[in-house]
Design a protein around this motif. Structure first.
Motif, PDB file in Angstrom:
ATOM      1  N   GLY A 192     -44.857  32.330  37.141  1.00 59.77           N
ATOM      2  CA  GLY A 192     -46.001  31.901  36.346  1.00 59.77           C
ATOM      3  C   GLY A 192     -46.100  30.401  36.222  1.00 59.77           C
ATOM      4  O   GLY A 192     -45.951  29.851  35.135  1.00 59.77           O
ATOM      5  N   VAL A 193     -46.363  29.741  37.315  1.00 58.81           N
ATOM      6  CA  VAL A 193     -46.536  28.290  37.269  1.00 58.81           C
ATOM      7  C   VAL A 193     -48.013  27.963  37.470  1.00 58.81           C
ATOM      8  O   VAL A 193     -48.717  28.699  38.127  1.00 58.81           O
ATOM      9  CB  VAL A 193     -45.671  27.574  38.331  1.00 58.81           C
ATOM     10  N   PRO A 194     -48.445  26.840  36.889  1.00 61.25           N
ATOM     11  CA  PRO A 194     -49.873  26.530  36.973  1.00 61.25           C
ATOM     12  C   PRO A 194     -50.292  26.091  38.372  1.00 61.25           C
ATOM     13  O   PRO A 194     -49.461  25.744  39.198  1.00 61.25           O
ATOM     14  CB  PRO A 194     -50.029  25.372  35.986  1.00 61.25           C
ATOM     15  N   ARG A 195     -51.596  26.111  38.585  1.00 65.28           N
ATOM     16  CA  ARG A 195     -52.146  25.669  39.866  1.00 65.28           C
ATOM     17  C   ARG A 195     -52.786  24.298  39.710  1.00 65.28           C
ATOM     18  O   ARG A 195     -53.162  23.910  38.613  1.00 65.28           O
ATOM     19  CB  ARG A 195     -53.224  26.637  40.339  1.00 65.28           C
ATOM     20  N   ILE A 196     -52.922  23.633  40.849  1.00 67.52           N
ATOM     21  CA  ILE A 196     -53.592  22.335  40.851  1.00 67.52           C
ATOM     22  C   ILE A 196     -55.084  22.543  40.582  1.00 67.52           C
ATOM     23  O   ILE A 196     -55.702  23.425  41.163  1.00 67.52           O
ATOM     24  CB  ILE A 196     -53.396  21.642  42.220  1.00 67.52           C
ATOM     25  N   LYS A 197     -55.618  21.744  39.662  1.00 67.65           N
ATOM     26  CA  LYS A 197     -57.058  21.801  39.410  1.00 67.65           C
ATOM     27  C   LYS A 197     -57.651  20.410  39.593  1.00 67.65           C
ATOM     28  O   LYS A 197     -57.033  19.441  39.147  1.00 67.65           O
ATOM     29  CB  LYS A 197     -57.314  22.252  37.970  1.00 67.65           C
ATOM     30  N   PRO A 198     -58.851  20.239  40.141  1.00 68.79           N
ATOM     31  CA  PRO A 198     -59.668  21.304  40.731  1.00 68.79           C
ATOM     32  C   PRO A 198     -59.021  21.858  42.005  1.00 68.79           C
ATOM     33  O   PRO A 198     -58.118  21.216  42.510  1.00 68.79           O
ATOM     34  CB  PRO A 198     -60.975  20.570  41.046  1.00 68.79           C
TER      35      PRO A 198
END
Ligand SMILES: Cc1cc2nc3c(=O)[nH]c(=O)nc-3n(C[C@H](O)[C@H](O)[C@H](O)COP(=O)(O)O)c2cc1C
Ligand code: SF4
Ligand code: FES
Lengths: 438, 169, 798
Positions: A192-198
């Motif tokens: 559960g690691v975040p994604r690059i945004k955008p």
């Protein structure tokens, strides 16, 4: 089983069916259930989005982003399937409002998910609950099964030719998974690691398809908003903060519980009237107003309205609506330590400032708490938090830095006195305990 | 009938897993819940479970381990039959969470992440479990127990010991 | 993509829209620090070192994830940014062991460099650091956890780059750790290990000293080495490898191999052999003194002078008494082009024999003949990186041509290239392929038919029970591609190989390459180490320039097998073997050579050397200069890195033997400038060679060669005489690879019905012909892999 509380100042919209047996699908239908979704099918996506925009509904997950606007960002045409994601990961300390929604009104979540799906042209929704909420997952699973059995979900729902499916999903213990992109990773079977945004989820989300993700309370409010009308809902709240929300009031109050109050309601009244005041008639010391990531307010800063904008002006946040009340006996050093320990434990480890920053703040405060601190440690803690703020990959770093800064700035003297051996409050965590758990 | 020969899971769980991998747009989406359910079935996620799950999801064992080690509810060592998880996060802390934790330690004679010699109980200090308004709270396996006092804890332990405790998976 | 204009630190820059800011800045000479960013791998944005200030953005932004946009205004070094980076470094150093004085990465560490730049050395933490024991993940990969900064480069390199996925990330938060795929509890020795290709790319990508190499650890410091860029000796891909060399009492020891500046034909890449298997050069088993067999059959050390005298005298005698045709010559696949060329020239003009061959690992003669008369049809290694579609018939690049496999994977990942594979085996690259055609055993001939439009053998092409339509669809998809590189494995030869190429040459946009083993297998064939072909695939039977220039007999000599047959029949008076082990390779009966005078130039006492009358200790590729040509026909320069007292290059030995035989040295090796031009005039066809050479050199602004031992003298001749080798000397000398495409001249009659003597070496990742046996590291890796397999079988059986 959580006890249901109530107070005359409450405006029950989202909690209208709580305690009325609405987990039963027939009862839910009897209480106007599944009407809103049928209206939505008849009226179409544009209408739904317009109602939501008019309602002034701002996301109840913490950031307060306008829900109607968020839905309107999803591209109409998409090669990949679109999805609706209901965020029921509820893990922010001080927050237990989604808990009662799943418990008392699971069909409202289902109906809201369907409406969100209709609004963006999605045929599949996911309802993700934190792993600890197994008994609530069972309730949700049963509600979904009942809805399928009635033909409310699946192919050709309500005989309208529209298809919609819902999958319920369990997490397995991770606060970070509440962050929207991390939740998508988790739902895709990953860490559960975040994604690059955008790109943002509305464009590239789950399985690469456009995705709307909303908090469970936001979603549960949707059928009510459609039934009562956007403007009517908006009017219940304050300026630019439509409607009501569920506030969980916990800590040192007489009547802790989840109350539904209009947006903009006074924090002081919430503590002193709704929740019955500070427990045992003690003096108020401080309030953490919207879950543990919100900077603390001191006893004389509580004359503020509970909405996103007023709280922002007061230098803190409305967050997830979890109000934690601290009486005069609390040691802020200890409270700050317990708070940072949580973020240290829950940091996903992806980026350096968050992974190392939470760890060093915790280590430093642990030493201070154990009596080995020096004045320079307070500066160091502040330095660390300042250098985390705004520099981490995802907002978890901010969520750890902001309260820390709040504590050391507003209670600096207490830290210094503590270091000098003059301990304010009554420490309740023993050094031993800290070594054991974390 | 399980799609995997010689499954290590109970027939019901194996059947459930057979289905679980088919309901998502992508097979791998079944991974996180499957790990948790596997743990419910076996008491922990064993190496054999990792191997079978990798097979079921069609990914590498390393991938399974990467994910497994991320989530705090998943464990690779057996816990007690009843895993007592006491929340000490802020709301519970303010209402006696640490006192409850200490009481449990004392009562069970074990510390954090330890198991009683008879294997009946294990103890864990956990982060916020979403029961802040009913603090102090704990979970025994998946069941919530709110508004705790040391006395209530004693009653609960006795109930579980006698096999009378709630245990829903 | 259209170009956009933006401003960085006050400079107006342009770059194609979509370029990452960090790359756009790098191109403009503005270096933005980064730990986690690695070109070509997925974006991570985890280290936050690359933060920059972009106007109108509320927070600092990561340059590694921000695409440049029109009108963007960026600051990359303000006090605010410096502070952010400093704070990040302080956080990292808090737990870092700061054991730089003993760390392998010391002096080449990105963390060290950053700390130096941003001055974050002061630590204000009172807490003890987390100590962890170093772990040995394999004979070549060691992991030192406290040094790890969790940039995940290694994990991505292993997964995305290598398609191996042996490394993962486990736990979370500050307990996060890089974990190998064999956990301790699953391992017989209770220690964690990597089960992988052992390429060492993770070590290379690691910006710090967390991953270190088993061959190099604690050996020396970077600044104590000389770094020499040369070409790896092991396979036909021809990777550039930079050898770290340290002086020793008896020469210069190679202590490290890597592709230090990530330049050259292989860019980032190097496989385990290029990286570690240089150690044969340091082997104690090396022969370092000439050995001559005495009358009682014992090999005894003698002086160089004695040995060369003996060989020269003996060869001259045998040539003069029994005729040049009684002498056989076998060359090697690891010789430089100059050595191979010189060897065949020596054989043909001095020994007066065409009985010359080498261990052929692919059918380059047919390849060259099939491409005769075409231009631009030979693919280079660089085409593999860029071509939109690649068709691979036969071969197994993952194991046999690792750089080719890397380029294929990168092309798929970064450019969405389409790969079509037809193979009798389910080779690993099929995971990256758009289409895979599983060819039936021995089905390549039928496949060649299919490709050339003949469907009659379809039945024998597909695997039994497979729908034949699959093959037809495969061909249709391939035909529809506009631009294709056809990569051919060494299984295809002769008529089949020609069929595949001839069919392809009729379609537009096709290029071809034939894969082979060893660093200069291609060069050996190009240079004419063949009984029937002069350099550049010129049939010896035809009256070519070369034949005239050499003034030699124009009938083909004996091939490899015929040479040994002749020996068996007592008809071979002498055998001269230069860097080859035909006895082991072709299973020659030692008794066959009983009556032959055998001279072997070797590093080790190989099966062939053991039968020799004279062994001359040879230098290896890492100890000499010259050029080599990879499977694709890309020419690269080889530079001397190591040195070993007592050994000599094959080049020098050939020249000295020729000299001892009384040969005309200036005819053999054109050197010196115009000194004896008049002499040349009296030598007919060979007249003025040295002169022309000097004229050419002068015209190209190069110094004439003054020594007969200088390979460059021969390179000039290769350049002048070998069809297809019209190379650019300056390009070569500046370390660039050049694509050459020697093809048989189209106007010459093609020889059909040549005997198929191709014997692929089939070396895998941990083997390298005879040479590989003398690499302790490769032996270790083989054993390691075997024990992993055994352990896996054990668990499966449980
Ligand atoms: C560290 C972190 C944890 C979060 N946890 C939750 C959560 O438990 N539940 C939730 O609804 N939103 C959570 N959020 C917010 C979500 O990212 C997202 O903004 C929200 O689900 C959007 O729904 P809304 O628009 O209805 O508020 C979290 C965000 C962060 C950064
Ligand atoms: S081992 Fe090296 S490459 Fe891998 S994450 Fe650590 S620092 Fe990065
Ligand atoms: S290089 Fe951009 S965050 Fe690491």
């Amino acid at each position: 089983m959580p006890t249901l509380v109530s107070h005359p100042d409450e405006v029950k919209v989202i909690s209208r069916r709580f305690g009325m047996g609405a987990t039963d699908i027939d009862k839910y239908v009897e209480l106007d259930g599944y009407k809103a979704v049928q209206n939505a099918i008849a009226e179409g996506p544009e209408w739904i989005i317009n109602v939501m925009k008019a309602s002034g509904m701002r996301g109840r997950g913490g950031a307060g982003f306008p829900t109607g606007l968020k839905w309107s960002f999803v591209p109409k045409q998409s090669e990949k399937p679109k999805y609706v994601l209901v965020n029921g990961d509820e893990s922010e300390p001080g927050t237990c409002k989604d808990h009662v929604i799943f418990l008392h009104d699971p069909h409202a979540v289902i109906e809201g998910t369907m409406i969100a799906g209709l609004a963006i042209g999605s045929k599949l929704g996911f309802i993700y609950l934190r792993g600890e909420y197994r008994y609530l997952l069972k309730i949700m699973e049963k509600a979904v099964a009942d809805a399928y059995a009635k033909g409310f979900l699946g192919k050709n729902i309500f005989g309208t030719g529209v298809d919609f499916d819902i999958i319920t999903q369990s997490g397995a213990g991770a606060y970070e998974v509440g962050e929207e992109s991390a939740l998508m990773e988790s739902l895709e079977g990953k860490r559960g690691v975040p994604r690059i945004k955008p790109p943002f989820p509305a464009v590239v989300g789950l399985y690469g398809g456009p995705t709307v993700i909303n908090n469970a309370e936001t979603i549960a409010a949707v059928p009510h908003i459609l039934l009562m009308g956007g403007e009517a809902f908006a009017k219940l709240g304050s300026e630019r903060n439509g409607g009501t929300r569920l506030f969980g009031i916990s800590g040192h109050v007489e009547r802790p519980g989840v109350y539904e109050l209009p947006m903009g309601y006074s924090l002081r009244k919430a503590i002193y009237d709704v929740a019955g005041g500070v427990k045992g008639g003690k003096k108020l010391k401080a309030v953490v107003p919207g879950g543990s990531s919100c900077p603390v307010l001191t006893a004389d800063e509580i004359d503020v309205g509970l909405d996103f904008d007023q709280m922002g002006k007061a230098g803190t946040m409305l967050g997830s609506g979890g109000i934690v009340v601290l009486d005069e006996t609390v040691s802020i050093v200890e409270f700050a330590l317990r708070t940072i320990s949580f973020y240290q434990h829950e940091s996903c480890g992806w980026c350096i400032p968050c992974r190392e920053g939470t760890d060093w703040i915790k280590k430093t405060l642990t030493r201070v708490h154990a009596g080995g601190g020096s004045k320079k440690d307070v500066d160091n803690v502040q330095y660390l938090a300042e250098n985390m703020l705004g520099r981490t990959f995802c907002p978890l770093g901010d969520a750890a830095a902001m309260p820390t800064l709040g504590f050391v700035k507003k209670f600096r003297k207490e830290f210094e006195d503590y270091i000098d051996g003059k301990k304010a409050g009554t420490p309740i965590i023993t050094v031993d305990q800290l070594v054991g758990a974390h | 009938m399980s799609t995997i020969a010689n499954t290590i899971f109970s027939p019901e769980m194996a059947a459930r897993f057979d289905k679980l991998v088919t309901i998502y747009p992508v097979r791998r989406s079944a991974l996180v819940p499957m790990l948790l359910y596997a743990q419910d079935d076996l008491g922990y996620v064993s190496d054999a479970a990792v191997a079978e799950i990798a097979l079921r999801i069609e990914i590498l064992e390393l991938d399974v381990r990467n994910v497994l080690s991320y989530y705090s509810m998943l464990r690779t060592k057996p816990a007690g039959k009843y895993n007592v998880q006491v929340c000490t996060n802020i709301s519970c802390m303010l209402r006696g969470g640490y006192e409850i934790l200490d009481h449990c330690k004392h009562k069970l004679g074990i510390g954090h992440k330890e198991v009683t010699p008879d294997g009946v109980f294990s103890l864990e200090e956990v982060e916020c479990i979403g029961a802040c308004c009913w603090a102090p709270a704990m979970q025994i396996n998946y069941d919530f127990h709110d508004d705790l006092t040391p006395e209530k804890v004693d009653v609960l332990f006795q109930m579980y010991k006698d096999g009378q405790g709630k245990d829903v998976k | 993509m259209p170009d956009v204009t933006f401003t960085v630190d006050g400079n107006k820059l342009t770059a194609p829209a979509g370029t990452l800011l960090i790359e756009a800045c790098k191109s403009a000479g503005i270096e933005i620090p980064a730990f986690c960013y690695y070109p070509g791998l997925s974006l991570q944005a985890a280290c936050r070192m690359c933060v920059v200030r972009i106007e109108k953005m509320p927070k600092l932004q990561t340059a590694c994830t921000t695409p440049v946009a029109e009108g963007m205004v960026v600051q990359t070094e303000t006090p605010e940014i410096a502070q952010a980076r400093k704070a990040t470094l302080q956080l990292l150093l808090g737990n870092h062991p700061l054991d730089c004085p003993v760390c392998d990465a010391g002096g080449e560490c990105e963390l060290q460099d950053m700390t130096f730049k941003y001055g974050a050395a002061d630590s204000f933490y009172a807490e003890p650091k987390n100590h962890r024991e170093e772990q040995k993940w394999s004979p070549v990969v060691y992991f030192d956890r406290p040094r790890c900064i969790l940039c995940y480069r290694c994990v991505r390199m292993c997964g995305e780059g290598m398609d191996v996925f042996a490394l993962g990330i486990q736990n979370r938060g500050s307990s996060s750790v890089i974990a190998p795929n064999v956990p301790a509890q699953m391992s017989p020795d209770d220690l964690a290990h990597v089960d992988c290709e052992q390429c060492g790319m993770c070590i290379d990508a690691c910006p710090v000293g967390a991953l270190t190499s088993g061959t190099y650890r604690y050996k020396t410091r970077p600044w104590e080495m000389n770094h020499v860029a040369t070409v790896c000796t092991h396979c036909g891909d021809g990777c550039k490898t930079t050898l770290g060399v340290r002086s020793t009492s008896d020469g210069a020891e190679i202590v490290r191999g890597d592709n230090r500046d990530k330049s050259g034909i292989n860019g980032d890449f190097l496989c385990n052999k290029g990286r570690y298997a240089f150690d044969f050069a340091n082997s104690p088993d090396r022969i370092t003194q000439p050995l001559v067999r005495n009358s009682s059959g014992v090999l005894l050390p003698v002086s160089w002078e004695q040995a060369l005298e003996h060989v020269g005298k003996k060869l001259r005698e045998l040539r003069d008494t029994r005729g040049g045709k009684s002498i056989g010559v076998v060359g090697g696949n690891r010789l430089t082009n100059e050595e191979a060329y010189l060897l065949q020239k020596f054989a043909r003009t001095v020994l007066q024999t065409n009985n010359i061959d080498h261990h052929r690992t692919a059918d380059y003669v047919s390849f060259a003949q099939a491409l005769a008369g075409t231009t631009g049809k030979a693919a280079s290694q660089r085409d593999i990186e860029k071509s939109p579609a690649i068709f691979i018939i036969g071969g197994d690049p993952t194991n046999q041509n690792p750089l080719t496999a890397w380029n294929l994977r990168s092309n798929v990942r970064l450019n969405k290239a389409r790969i079509y594979i037809a193979n009798t085996e389910e080779i690993k690259l099929r995971r990256n392929a758009k289409a895979f055609l599983h060819v039936a055993p021995f089905g390549y001939s039928a496949l060649a038919d299919l490709m050339s439009g003949d469907d009659s053998t379809l039945e024998s092409l597909v695997q039994p029970g497979t729908n034949k339509q699959v093959a037809l669809d495969f061909r249709a998809a391939l035909r529809a591609e506009e631009e294709v590189v056809v990569l051919i494995g060494s299984e295809l030869r002769g008529g089949d190989l020609k069929k595949v190429i001839e069919f392809g040459t009729k379609l537009p946009g096709r290029k071809f390459a034939l894969l082979s083993d060893y660093v200069n297998s291609r060069g050996a064939a190009d240079m004419g180490l063949l009984p029937d072909m002069l350099p550049g695939y010129t049939p010896i039977t035809a009256g070519s320039n070369l034949a005239t220039e050499y003034n030699i007999a124009t009938e083909p000599g004996l091939d490899m097998l015929e040479i040994f047959d002749a020996a068996g029949k007592g008809e071979l008076s002498a055998l001269y073997v230069v860097g080859a082990n035909p006895v082991a390779r072709f299973g020659v009966d030692p008794a066959a050579l009983r009556n032959t005078f055998v001279v072997v130039q070797e590093m080790f006492l190989t099966e062939t050397a053991a039968l020799a009358d004279v062994i001359l200790p040879a230098a290896n590729l890492y100890e000499k200069s010259g050029s080599v040509t990879n499977s694709y026909g890309d020419l690269q320069q080889v530079n001397k890195a190591g040195d070993r007292a007592g050994v000599r290059t094959d080049f020098e030995m050939i020249v000295r033997i020729a000299d001892k035989m009384g040969a005309n040295m200036r005819a053999l090796v054109p050197f010196g400038k115009g000194l004896h031009a008049d002499m040349g005039q009296t030598r007919g066809a060979q007249s003025g060679e040295a002169d022309r050479h000097a004229v050419w050199l002068t015209a190209n602004n190069l110094e004439p060669r003054l020594s007969p031992f200088d390979p460059m003298a021969i390179l000039d001749e290769i350049n002048r005489l070998v069809p297809g080798y019209s190379l650019l000397r300056l390009q070569l000398l500046s370390g660039n690879d050049q694509h050459l495409s020697p093809a048989a001249p189209s106007d010459l009659v093609q020889i059909t019905n040549r005997r198929d003597l191709v014997l692929p070496a089939n070396d895998g990742l941990f083997t390298s012909g005879t040479l590989g046996r003398y690499s302790a590291m490769l032996a270790d890796l083989q054993q390691n892999a075997a024990s992993r397999t055994a352990a896996a079988e054990q668990t499966a059986a449980d």
